[in-house]
Design a protein around this motif. Structure first.
Motif, PDB file in Angstrom:
ATOM      1  N   LYS A 118       6.823  12.762   8.803  1.00  0.00           N
ATOM      2  CA  LYS A 118       6.800  13.492   7.481  1.00  0.00           C
ATOM      3  C   LYS A 118       6.387  12.387   6.536  1.00  0.00           C
ATOM      4  O   LYS A 118       5.569  12.518   5.592  1.00  0.00           O
ATOM      5  CB  LYS A 118       7.923  14.064   7.190  1.00  0.00           C
ATOM      6  N   ASN A 119       7.044  11.218   6.512  1.00  0.00           N
ATOM      7  CA  ASN A 119       6.653  10.016   5.645  1.00  0.00           C
ATOM      8  C   ASN A 119       5.358   9.814   5.613  1.00  0.00           C
ATOM      9  O   ASN A 119       4.960   9.178   4.471  1.00  0.00           O
ATOM     10  CB  ASN A 119       7.629   8.842   6.072  1.00  0.00           C
ATOM     11  N   PHE A 120       4.721   9.681   6.786  1.00  0.00           N
ATOM     12  CA  PHE A 120       3.235   9.346   7.030  1.00  0.00           C
ATOM     13  C   PHE A 120       2.261  10.339   6.777  1.00  0.00           C
ATOM     14  O   PHE A 120       1.435  10.118   6.200  1.00  0.00           O
ATOM     15  CB  PHE A 120       2.922   8.622   8.505  1.00  0.00           C
ATOM     16  N   ASP A 133      12.319   1.769  -2.475  1.00  0.00           N
ATOM     17  CA  ASP A 133      13.359   1.846  -2.074  1.00  0.00           C
ATOM     18  C   ASP A 133      13.363   3.105  -1.095  1.00  0.00           C
ATOM     19  O   ASP A 133      14.352   3.183  -0.223  1.00  0.00           O
ATOM     20  CB  ASP A 133      14.614   2.667  -3.197  1.00  0.00           C
ATOM     21  N   ASN A 134      12.390   3.912  -1.208  1.00  0.00           N
ATOM     22  CA  ASN A 134      12.106   5.219  -0.192  1.00  0.00           C
ATOM     23  C   ASN A 134      10.973   4.739   0.942  1.00  0.00           C
ATOM     24  O   ASN A 134      10.657   5.641   1.461  1.00  0.00           O
ATOM     25  CB  ASN A 134      11.664   6.334  -1.017  1.00  0.00           C
ATOM     26  N   LEU A 135      10.769   3.499   1.475  1.00  0.00           N
ATOM     27  CA  LEU A 135      10.007   3.091   2.378  1.00  0.00           C
ATOM     28  C   LEU A 135      10.689   3.617   3.694  1.00  0.00           C
ATOM     29  O   LEU A 135      11.695   3.702   3.764  1.00  0.00           O
ATOM     30  CB  LEU A 135       9.771   1.610   2.354  1.00  0.00           C
ATOM     31  N   CYS A 155       0.856  -1.216   0.128  1.00  0.00           N
ATOM     32  CA  CYS A 155      -0.105   0.073   0.028  1.00  0.00           C
ATOM     33  C   CYS A 155       0.872   1.215  -0.114  1.00  0.00           C
ATOM     34  O   CYS A 155       0.421   2.268  -0.593  1.00  0.00           O
ATOM     35  CB  CYS A 155      -0.981   0.020   1.216  1.00  0.00           C
ATOM     36  N   PHE A 156       2.193   1.351   0.724  1.00  0.00           N
ATOM     37  CA  PHE A 156       2.613   2.359   0.820  1.00  0.00           C
ATOM     38  C   PHE A 156       3.485   2.865  -0.698  1.00  0.00           C
ATOM     39  O   PHE A 156       4.017   4.095  -0.655  1.00  0.00           O
ATOM     40  CB  PHE A 156       3.871   2.246   2.100  1.00  0.00           C
ATOM     41  N   VAL A 157       3.500   1.843  -1.309  1.00  0.00           N
ATOM     42  CA  VAL A 157       4.224   2.170  -2.597  1.00  0.00           C
ATOM     43  C   VAL A 157       3.291   2.356  -3.868  1.00  0.00           C
ATOM     44  O   VAL A 157       2.646   1.248  -4.182  1.00  0.00           O
ATOM     45  CB  VAL A 157       5.487   0.972  -2.868  1.00  0.00           C
ATOM     46  N   GLN A 202      10.896  13.199  13.283  1.00  0.00           N
ATOM     47  CA  GLN A 202      10.322  13.977  12.351  1.00  0.00           C
ATOM     48  C   GLN A 202      10.258  13.667  11.200  1.00  0.00           C
ATOM     49  O   GLN A 202       9.400  13.793  10.138  1.00  0.00           O
ATOM     50  CB  GLN A 202      11.235  15.425  12.445  1.00  0.00           C
ATOM     51  N   VAL A 203      11.411  12.752  10.597  1.00  0.00           N
ATOM     52  CA  VAL A 203      11.336  12.118   9.365  1.00  0.00           C
ATOM     53  C   VAL A 203      10.177  11.041   9.058  1.00  0.00           C
ATOM     54  O   VAL A 203       9.214  11.046   8.179  1.00  0.00           O
ATOM     55  CB  VAL A 203      12.687  11.523   8.902  1.00  0.00           C
ATOM     56  N   LEU A 204       9.975  10.353  10.039  1.00  0.00           N
ATOM     57  CA  LEU A 204       9.107   9.367  10.047  1.00  0.00           C
ATOM     58  C   LEU A 204       7.717   9.861   9.950  1.00  0.00           C
ATOM     59  O   LEU A 204       6.608   9.492   9.444  1.00  0.00           O
ATOM     60  CB  LEU A 204       9.123   8.286  11.442  1.00  0.00           C
TER      61      LEU A 204
HETATM   62  C1  LIG Z   1      10.784   9.424   4.048  1.00  0.00           C
HETATM   63  O1  LIG Z   1      11.590  10.585   4.338  1.00  0.00           O
HETATM   64  C2  LIG Z   1      12.826  10.396   4.021  1.00  0.00           C
HETATM   65  C3  LIG Z   1      13.760  11.625   4.217  1.00  0.00           C
HETATM   66  O2  LIG Z   1      13.015  12.914   3.787  1.00  0.00           O
HETATM   67  C4  LIG Z   1      12.707  10.344   2.333  1.00  0.00           C
HETATM   68  O3  LIG Z   1      14.060  10.080   1.678  1.00  0.00           O
HETATM   69  C5  LIG Z   1      11.732   9.114   1.986  1.00  0.00           C
HETATM   70  O4  LIG Z   1      11.627   9.165   0.464  1.00  0.00           O
HETATM   71  C6  LIG Z   1      10.470   9.281   2.464  1.00  0.00           C
HETATM   72  N1  LIG Z   1       9.748   8.081   2.364  1.00  0.00           N
HETATM   73  C7  LIG Z   1       8.361   8.270   2.100  1.00  0.00           C
HETATM   74  C8  LIG Z   1       7.687   6.906   1.886  1.00  0.00           C
HETATM   75  O5  LIG Z   1       7.735   9.220   2.236  1.00  0.00           O
END
Ligand SMILES: *[C@@H]1O[C@H](CO)[C@@H](O)[C@H](O)[C@H]1NC(C)=O
Ligand code: HEM
Ligand SMILES: *[C@@H]1O[C@H](CO)[C@@H](O)[C@H](O)[C@H]1NC(C)=O
Ligand SMILES: *[C@@H]1O[C@H](CO)[C@@H](O)[C@H](O)[C@H]1NC(C)=O
Length: 319
Positions: A175-177, A161-163, A68-70, A171-173
């Protein structure tokens, strides 16, 4: 147009439009007439696989997340690199030598297509039902799985690759969500899936040896199988005490500073998500209810419905 001078009618029209367009048409009863035995077939296969090997449950739950996340829940994750156009997600940083459950999905697909020829049931729906059934089998909660997803004709290795990374800070986690439409609280509740399953030494070693928020007893036990050099692929349970029980034990462990990976312990490290961890550690019902809702939301990410995509015959390749 009269409706522009008639706000209630306009609002009603927009409501219908929005409800039709945005609600991706998934429904728990999608296969009620076309394959009424679908859920039972998936459930009994998942149950017997987990009875043979408890680790299967964790693999299926993670498979759903990584599907789902990709791009979206479209079974893109299942495609092998058997065509030049398919850059298989299985070869991505996060999935290679790590993701599993593929054989079982194939087995379930074969059984479903035998019971309901067509094929009728999509590979992406199989993943979604199997993840839910895994949570149930491992002692977690049950939710109704909206169905009707169709399968992609492409994979996206770059996005795989960017999971989210186990080395990321809070903070990054977050943002990812949030980039995918989830709140920080939903990120925390979905991470409760780490109450089951395993991770490789290379992914938690630095946290184990250099982390500042690490409880010594659990760390020492983990170090015995994950030395400061070597044993990169050695596995450790994500939850130290009850690795095969799906529950709020994950949050209780975080409060004891026993998170296995850096990303786990970041959820309880003096930051903005500490309170969510505390709540879930004390309230199993809140965890279960919120987890089910968040999994439904995860399952709605960019689904293919209607006449988009296809129902694959073989989950590993496009038709
Ligand atoms: C998560 O954040 C990192 C750092 O900003 C980024 O490289 C990556 O692509 C992000 N992955 C997702 C699933 O948003
Ligand atoms: C918050 C961000 C997340 C990060 C950084 C993360 C990272 C990881 C990593 C690195 C592993 C170990 C992989 C390996 O050793 O090769 C893992 C395992 C796992 N993850 Fe996550 N994950 C996250 C969120 C999730 C979510 C949302 C779910 C499901 C809802 C999930 C389910 C699982 C499961 C069940 C396992 C164990 C798999 C097994 O035993 O085979 N994770 N995760
Ligand atoms: C601990 O951190 C140092 C400095 O970043 C690094 O060189 C070392 O490899 C780390 N140790 C482990 C076991 O990861
Ligand atoms: C990896 O795990 C195996 C099995 O538990 C163990 O025998 C081996 O010593 C471990 N490797 C290292 C380098 O600790």
């Amino acid at each position: 147009m009269a409706s522009y001078r008639n706000p209630p009618a306009l609002v009603f029209f927009l409501f219908i439009l929005f409800a039709t367009v945005s609600h991706a048409q998934l429904s728990p009863s999608f296969y009620a007439t076309t394959c009424s035995s679908a859920a039972d077939i998936v459930q009994s296969a998942v149950r017997s696989a987990i009875n043979r090997d408890k680790g299967t449950g964790a693999r299926l739950i993670r498979l759903f997340f990584h599907d789902c996340f990709v791009v979206g829940c479209d079974a893109g994750v299942l495609l092998d690199a058997n065509l030049p156009s398919i850059d298989s997600e299985k070869n991505s940083i996060s999935n290679e030598n790590s993701l599993g459950g593929f054989d079982l999905i194939d087995k379930i697909k074969t059984a479903l297509d035998k019971a309901c020829p067509g094929p009728v049931v999509s590979c992406s729906d199989i993943i979604a039902i199997a993840a839910r059934d895994s949570v149930v089998e491992l002692g977690g909660t049950r939710w109704e799985v909206p169905l009707g997803r169709r399968d992609a004709r492409t994979a996206n290795r770059n996005e795989a690759d960017n999971l989210p990374s186990p080395f990321s800070d809070l903070q990054v986690l977050i943002k990812n969500f949030t980039d995918k439409g989830f709140t920080a609280k939903e990120m925390v509740v979905l991470s409760g899936a780490h109450s089951v399953g395993v991770a490789r030494c290379s992914l938690f070693r630095d946290h184990l040896y250099n982390g500042t928020n690490v409880e010594v007893t659990a760390a020492n036990e983990r170090k015995s199988k994950c030395p400061s050099t070597g044993g990169d692929d050695n596995l450790s349970n994500l939850d130290h005490q009850s690795p095969n029980r799906f529950g709020n034990n994950y949050y209780q462990a975080l409060i004891k500073r026993r998170g296995l990976m850096h990303s786990d312990q970041e959820l309880f490290n003096g930051g903005s998500t500490d309170d969510f961890v505390k709540t879930y550690s004390q309230d199993s019902q809140a965890f279960f209810a919120d987890f089910g809702n968040a999994m439904i939301k995860l399952g709605n990410l960019n689904t293919l419905t209607g006449n988009k995509g296809e129902i694959r015959t073989n989950c590993r390749k496009i038709n």
